[in-house]
Design a protein around this motif. Sequence first.
Motif, mmCIF file in Angstrom:
data_model
loop_
_atom_site.group_PDB
_atom_site.id
_atom_site.type_symbol
_atom_site.label_atom_id
_atom_site.label_comp_id
_atom_site.label_asym_id
_atom_site.label_seq_id
_atom_site.Cartn_x
_atom_site.Cartn_y
_atom_site.Cartn_z
ATOM 1 N N ARG A 206 56.566 37.867 39.843
ATOM 2 C CA ARG A 206 57.873 37.352 39.431
ATOM 3 C C ARG A 206 58.486 36.496 40.546
ATOM 4 O O ARG A 206 59.324 35.628 40.277
ATOM 5 N N ILE A 207 58.055 36.756 41.769
ATOM 6 C CA ILE A 207 58.627 36.060 42.917
ATOM 7 C C ILE A 207 57.590 35.181 43.610
ATOM 8 O O ILE A 207 57.877 34.021 43.943
ATOM 9 N N VAL A 208 56.400 35.726 43.834
ATOM 10 C CA VAL A 208 55.365 35.001 44.566
ATOM 11 C C VAL A 208 54.660 34.032 43.608
ATOM 12 O O VAL A 208 54.121 34.454 42.578
ATOM 13 N N PRO A 209 54.658 32.730 43.918
ATOM 14 C CA PRO A 209 53.998 31.774 43.034
ATOM 15 C C PRO A 209 52.475 31.883 43.135
ATOM 16 O O PRO A 209 51.933 32.404 44.106
ATOM 17 N N GLY A 210 51.802 31.378 42.123
ATOM 18 C CA GLY A 210 50.347 31.355 42.136
ATOM 19 C C GLY A 210 49.725 32.673 41.702
ATOM 20 O O GLY A 210 50.383 33.554 41.136
ATOM 21 N N LEU A 211 48.447 32.807 41.991
ATOM 22 C CA LEU A 211 47.680 33.997 41.603
ATOM 23 C C LEU A 211 47.854 35.109 42.638
ATOM 24 O O LEU A 211 48.210 34.839 43.792
ATOM 25 N N PRO A 212 47.566 36.351 42.265
ATOM 26 C CA PRO A 212 47.646 37.452 43.243
ATOM 27 C C PRO A 212 46.561 37.296 44.314
ATOM 28 O O PRO A 212 45.613 36.514 44.148
ATOM 29 N N PRO A 213 46.676 38.020 45.412
ATOM 30 C CA PRO A 213 45.696 37.891 46.512
ATOM 31 C C PRO A 213 44.275 38.258 46.084
ATOM 32 O O PRO A 213 43.306 37.725 46.654
ATOM 33 N N THR A 214 44.155 39.198 45.147
ATOM 34 C CA THR A 214 42.843 39.667 44.682
ATOM 35 C C THR A 214 42.933 39.921 43.181
ATOM 36 O O THR A 214 44.037 39.941 42.607
ATOM 37 N N PRO A 215 41.797 40.154 42.515
ATOM 38 C CA PRO A 215 41.869 40.700 41.155
ATOM 39 C C PRO A 215 42.627 42.023 41.187
ATOM 40 O O PRO A 215 42.717 42.670 42.245
ATOM 41 N N ILE A 216 43.155 42.435 40.046
ATOM 42 C CA ILE A 216 43.936 43.680 40.014
ATOM 43 C C ILE A 216 43.208 44.795 39.265
ATOM 44 O O ILE A 216 43.743 45.897 39.139
ATOM 45 N N SER A 217 41.987 44.532 38.789
ATOM 46 C CA SER A 217 41.209 45.563 38.078
ATOM 47 C C SER A 217 39.812 45.041 37.843
ATOM 48 O O SER A 217 39.509 43.859 38.085
ATOM 49 N N GLY A 218 38.963 45.934 37.343
ATOM 50 C CA GLY A 218 37.668 45.498 36.840
ATOM 51 C C GLY A 218 37.872 44.833 35.487
ATOM 52 O O GLY A 218 38.883 45.029 34.825
#
Length: 385
Positions: free
Chosen positions: A322-334
């Motif tokens: 909601r705040i950090v633009p772009g994709l997350p640092p890593t995948p969040i699950s398998g």
Amino acid sequence: MSQDSDRHRESGVDGLGALIADDIEDQSRPRSERRRRRRRPLITLVAFIIVAAIVVFAVFFARDIINQFRDVPDYTGSGKEAVQVTVDPGDSLSDIAQKLVDADVVKSARAFTDAAEGNDAAKSIQPGTYQLKTQMKATLALDTLLGNGSKLTQTVTIIEGQTVAQTIAKLSEATGIPLADFEAALADRANLGIPAWVPADVPVLEGLISPGTYEFQPDDTALTILQSMVAHFTQRTADLGIEQKAAAVGLSPYDVLKVASLIETEIKIPDERSMAARVIYNRLAAGEALGIDASTAYGVGKKGNELTTADLQDPNNPYNLRIVPGLPPTPISGFGDAAVEAALNPAEGTWKWYVVNSADGTHTFVSTYEEFLAARQVCQQNGWC
């Protein structure tokens, strides 16, 4: 037969004439005698059938007696020393029988195959490593292979959407290997076989421990287990062509994994996956925060419905989309192959939001903020979100 009929044959009278003469002569005989003469062929036929039936019965009976008493080497006891036997995928009953002979579990392959012939369940022996005993009666060896308690191989299914932490916890529980061993193996990245296209500095190996059903042997360690799962991941992504196709959507192969994990976690309806991918790409292209709360929840170790206002406003959570633009640092699950396919093949559309619109988890896809607000109001009024 009369002398007249003999003279007919001797004088060359044809067969038809002879038969007529015989019939005339037969008519001159008493009726009872004529009946006896006519019954003789029928009696002969019946007798022949009875004799044939007796012969057939005798052959089959004799075969059963021979089979019953033939000399098939077999042990008679319940076994002596513990021994392990591995049944490989594709092994026939004959293959299994030979392995049992080689391990001195049964005395002869024929004893085991004979026992298997009388048991339909024998065809369902599953691949894996089994605990048996040496010198067992063949029927007992078969029963042991069919029983649940003798299989030493552990079958573990890791479903899509699970995190690495959830995965290793399940692996530890299923195999009895301490959780600390799996944590140490995860830290041994140089020996896990991670593909070269995965950045070396990723903080966690989320998404690289591939979902699927695995068979683990009794001598497997935490490291060998994770190596096999990473190898499965590597093969899957190679088959999907992730390295070659990532550039077409403007991402690195590793970033495609992030998108796939977001889709896996957020979307349950198969037809919506490629549409969700398009929403993500449209927002990335516009430089807008993705606003996917599943990522925020991963960053604080909570479920999505447990997030607080403080969680959603926390700028220190790098997974707070909601705040950090772009994709997350890593995948969040398998994630499964379908999620990767969707990430590589987004649908065409102008959507920028998706909102749950029913209790079964389907979504409304919209392109304007006004449409989003209206859809969210309906969702909240119905308790779907």
